[in-house]
Motif scaffolding. Structure first.
Motif, short mmCIF file in Angstrom:
data_model
loop_
_atom_site.label_atom_id
_atom_site.label_comp_id
_atom_site.label_asym_id
_atom_site.label_seq_id
_atom_site.Cartn_x
_atom_site.Cartn_y
_atom_site.Cartn_z
N LYS A 67 23.09 80.64 69.49
CA LYS A 67 23.50 79.25 69.29
C LYS A 67 22.28 78.45 68.87
N PRO A 68 22.41 77.64 67.80
CA PRO A 68 21.27 76.80 67.42
C PRO A 68 20.95 75.78 68.51
N ARG A 108 17.79 73.12 63.06
CA ARG A 108 17.74 73.21 64.51
C ARG A 108 16.91 74.42 64.93
N GLU A 123 17.45 78.39 63.90
CA GLU A 123 18.34 78.40 62.74
C GLU A 123 17.55 78.66 61.45
N ALA A 175 12.90 82.82 63.71
CA ALA A 175 14.00 81.93 64.10
C ALA A 175 14.55 82.35 65.46
N ALA A 222 12.54 76.74 63.79
CA ALA A 222 13.47 76.41 62.71
C ALA A 222 12.84 76.88 61.41
N ASP A 258 21.74 80.83 58.12
CA ASP A 258 22.88 80.41 58.91
C ASP A 258 23.70 79.40 58.14
#
Lengths: 361, 504
Positions: free
Chosen positions: B246-247, B277, B280, B444, B449, B465
């Motif tokens: 999950k970002p 983020r 990501e 990442a 980021a 992503d």
């Protein structure tokens, strides 16, 4: 067909051996020229390279001249080399040299006839300031008006020469000099003089300053972040900006340092060997220093050697004119040969000579 | 049927490397023949020999049955061989017609030439106004200038060196249409590429080179892309691995970023907005010359902008220079390795100091700590498998792939908060490219980021992503990269740049 192939790394052997070979080749080619002019080539070489330092007859006069002549060349060339490494071309050191001398002399004469020990240090500061101010004109114009510093700094030499003439004949003229152009003699007045520090060596404060500058520049270029940024800017300007170098700041710094050292050289000269402000006070040190800087490969230690070598050929050349009656242009041609061979051999340090047809398209 | 061009045992050696070793193949009239191989496989040397730029050491060529040994490109053109280079040789300040005339031996009168250009461009579906200034053209349009210049000479064999690397997917379709039409009229095409799907879509035959040797030939339509890739690389490559995560929080935020370019042919940035983020990878696609360099310069701090236009973890950084941004964790790796990301004549140790001085503490009270710098350079070399004798070697002595690994490694090992890379695998061989992509994904994964600017759409789809497109200095809204089709991406990239397919 002869072609040059870039070496991946500069050759160490050529970097050291090249200059020695160049001097040897100059002796051969120059010897041929002197022989054609009817002089004994071996004797001519001895007079140019050996006698100024070691002959019993001349050395007592000419040996000190070596440091006297090499000092300002080295001091100016070290300053110029920093800018040249960064791709900033201050061609006007001659003007900064004059203005430094004028500022320093004016400061000293303002307190005449005081003999306070504080005057000479003040003159040095004034000389530095004069050189910096004169160099800031092309530097600020380059940063804020995008002018070319080569042209502006060069043309300001002629402005400085005009200021020198007006000082020598007007506002700095010796009031007791029965109307002759030229200032009071600074070197014969305690407090304003730049004396020979060790008798018979020619060593004065300016020569000492030149040696200090060589060491400081060496440390700066090898170890300091500013030296790294200077080299980076010269080699890859775009990478330098990416690496956080501020080009405007670098222009001001490099022009400022080279101006300061040229101004100091002028002050040491006017208060020492030259002694006074005269119309023809500037002897071309500022221009010759450009040659010294490149001859020394823009490396402080190389500049030290190049300055000494060039000074030696000046002194030895004068001696050869005197002793053998050689014409002055032949001495200049000889000095030209030395530069030619040094720079031509220099190519071999970075390139390999290949014979035959080109292999790659 | 006699072959148009027969190549027998061509060999060309350079000091230290055999670029082509006994290469033989034949091209039939009207055939679209692919020349396939990694960077450094010897494709360029081979076509340079065909085009008369390089003289072979051994071997022979026959054109239409007659001996063919062009001493220079002019002789090759005289014999009916034309070439479109990957890098265009056009003058930006001249018009299309003037540029075309410059490449011809005996140019016709300007008015006749303009008419010829219009004719050819209409016949082959390559719209081009002869009077426009080349500086105003897109990369795809510039390529058309080069193609039309070749077509005006009525070639028997057209060599195309990586023609699609600067095109949008729609432009690629139209180019293929033109090439098929040429082929139907009997012109043979030698098509150099490493993009396998394109070759499968277009080419009738393929010759595959590896390390200067011919390692195989195939009919592209009848084999899989994976099969060709294995022939090309010599081993099977694994796709970069990543875990879904999950970002996290927004690390970099850009809003209302507009920049006027310094040079007249630069691209202005117009109201660029983006955010990335933690954890990501944001992919920014687009054809070169649409503002990529300007965007990187604005993010790196080489171009200063309004303070609030760029914020890093909420702090305005737009008005800070490169080193101040590095100190805060915003790191960049530009596209141009030699001269921008690294100083060519400086050693790898010195190049380590270029960007890592502040974060790695490579200086003490103004003096560079060369021992520490060398240690960091050695760490990059070891961790990123940079093939070099040591950190004292000049940057220009490294191959493109190795230097790129060094440049990317230098930034990654500084543990950036945000890393921006432009064209991370351009001109890099496949295994180095895979290593670089994996390193970006790992970064990442570790909570940074990452922004990847690239022209290679396959690469972006593989590692991003979210995906957005840069077109004429405008950045599109981002879309999730998973499930995007090439056609959707093409539309995001601005479609075919004013081009309409001519119905044949």
């Amino acid at each position: 067909m002869i072609r040059l192939e870039k070496r991946p790394q500069p050759s160490r052997g050529w970097v050291i051996g090249g200059p020695i070979l160049a001097v040897a080749l100059t002796m051969v080619a120059g010897g041929v020229m002197f022989a054609l002019l009817g002089s004994d080539p071996v004797e001519a070489m001895r007079i140019i390279f050996w006698d100024p330092l070691f002959s019993e007859r001349f050395a007592s006069y000419s040996r000190p001249q070596l440091l006297v002549k090499a000092g300002p060349l080295i001091l100016i060339a070290v300053g110029l080399s920093l800018g040249f490494r960064a791709g900033i071309w201050n061609i006007g050191a001659e003007g900064q040299y004059i203005v430094g001398a004028l500022f320093g002399a004016a400061f000293g004469l303002a307190f005449y006839p005081s003999e306070s020990a504080l005057i000479f240090p003040g003159m040095v500061l004034a000389g530095l300031l004069g050189g910096v101010l004169w160099a800031m004109i092309p530097a600020l114009l380059k940063v804020y008006a995008r002018t070319n510093e080569i042209l502006v700094s060069l043309l300001l030499v002629y402005v400085a020469e005009a200021m020198l003439a007006s000082a020598a004949t007007g506002w700095l003229r010796n009031p007791e000099g029965s109307g002759f152009p030229g200032s009071r003699n600074l070197s014969r007045h305690p407090g304003t003089d730049n004396p020979e520090l060790i008798a018979g060596t020619g060593m004065h404060w300016g020569v000492l300053a030149a040696f200090v500058a060589v060491i400081a520049a060496y440390v700066l270029m090898q170890r300091h972040v500013l030296g790294y940024q200077i080299r980076l800017s010269g080699e890859a300007p775009r990478a330098a900006r990416f690496g956080g170098v501020n080009p405007a700041r670098l222009v001001l710094l490099c022009m400022g340092i080279s101006g300061a050292l040229a101004g100091a050289a002028g002050l040491f000269e006017v208060s020492g060997p030259a002694g006074q402000i005269t119309i023809d006070f500037n002897a071309g040190y500022g221009f010759t220093a450009i040659i010294v800087a490149f001859l020394g490969r823009l490396n402080p230690l190389g500049i030290l050697l190049a300055g000494l070598l060039l000074a030696l050929t000046f002194i030895g050349g004068e001696l050869a004119q005197l002793m053998l009656g050689l014409p002055a242009p032949s001495i200049q041609a000889f000095q030209g040969m030395l530069l030619f061979f040094l720079l031509a051999i220099d190519v071999l340090a970075n390139y390999r000579v290949k014979w035959g047809r080109e292999a790659a398209a | 049927m006699t072959a148009l061009l027969e190549i027998e045992g061509l060999t060309k050696a350079y000091p230290g490397v055999v670029a082509n070793d006994d290469v033989s193949f034949a091209i039939q009239p009207g055939e679209v023949h692919a020349l396939l191989g990694e960077n450094g496989a010897g494709k360029s040397t081979l076509v340079k020999m065909i085009y008369g730029l390089v003289k072979p050491d051994r071997g022979a060529m026959r054109l239409n049955g007659a001996a063919y040994a062009p001493a220079e490109p002019r002789a090759a053109r005289g014999a009916g061989v034309a070439m479109v280079f990957q890098h265009f040789s056009l003058f930006e300040a001249l018009s299309v017609a003037e540029n075309v005339a410059l490449g011809m031996e005996t140019p016709p009168k300007p008015r006749d030439l303009a008419r010829q250009i219009r004719e050819v461009s209409e016949t082959y579906g390559l719209p081009l106004d002869p009077d426009r200034m080349v500086g105003d053209l897109s990369a795809g349009e510039r390529q058309r200038v080069e193609i039309i210049r070749c077509l005006l000479q009525d070639p028997k064999l057209l060599i195309m060196d990586e023609p699609t690397s600067v095109l949008t997917p729609q432009e690629v379709e139209i180019l293929f249409h033109t090439l098929r039409k040429l082929s139907a009229e009997g012109t043979a095409i030698l098509y150099i590429s490493h993009k396998l799907e394109e070759i499968r879509a277009l080419c009738d035959a393929a010759t595959i080179l590896r390390l200067g040797k011919k390692v195989g030939e195939c009919t592209p339509r009848e084999v899989t892309a994976a099969h060709m890739a294995e022939l090309m690389v010599g081993k099977s490559l694994s796709a970069p691995a990543r875990d879904a995560s999950k970002p996290g929080e927004v690390l970099l935020h850009v809003a209302g970023l507009s920049v006027t370019p310094a040079s007249p042919f630069g691209t202005p940035l117009r109201e660029v907005a983006l955010e990335v983020r933690a954890g990501e990878v944001l992919g920014i696609g687009g054809v070169a010359g649409n503002g990529q360099d300007e965007l990187l310069a604005a993010l790196s701090g080489e171009t200063l902008v309004a303070p609030g236009a760029i914020t890093l973890k909420g702090a305005p950084v737009g008005a800070l220079g490169p080193n101040a941004r590095r100190a805060l964790g915003l790191l960049c790796a530009p596209e141009e390795r030699l001269g921008h990301a690294a100083a060519p004549d400086m050693s790898l140790t010195e190049n380590a100091v270029l960007t890592a001085r502040i974060r790695k503490g490579l200086d003490r009270s103004g003096f560079v700590d060369w021992g520490k710098a060398k240690g960091f350079a050695e760490e990059i070399i070891a961790r990123f498998d940079v093939r070099t004798p040591g950190p004292g070697v000049a940057a220009r002595a490294l191959s493109g792939g190795n230097l790129q690994k060094y440049v990317i490694g230098r930034e990654i090992l500084q543990a950036p908060t945000v890393l921006v890379v432009n064209q991370p695998t351009w001109g890099v061989d496949a295994s180095a490219a895979a290593a670089i992509r994996q390193a970006l994904l790992d970064l990442a994964q570790g909570g940074a980021a990452v922004i990847v600017i690239s022209q290679d759409l396959d690469e972006l789809l593989e590692i991003s992503d979210r995906f957005c497109a840069l077109n004429e200095g405008r950045l599109s809204a981002p879309r999730p990269a998973r499930g995007l089709t090439m056609e959707q991406i093409g539309l995001m990239l601005g479609g075919a740049h004013d081009m309409h397919e001519v119905v044949a």
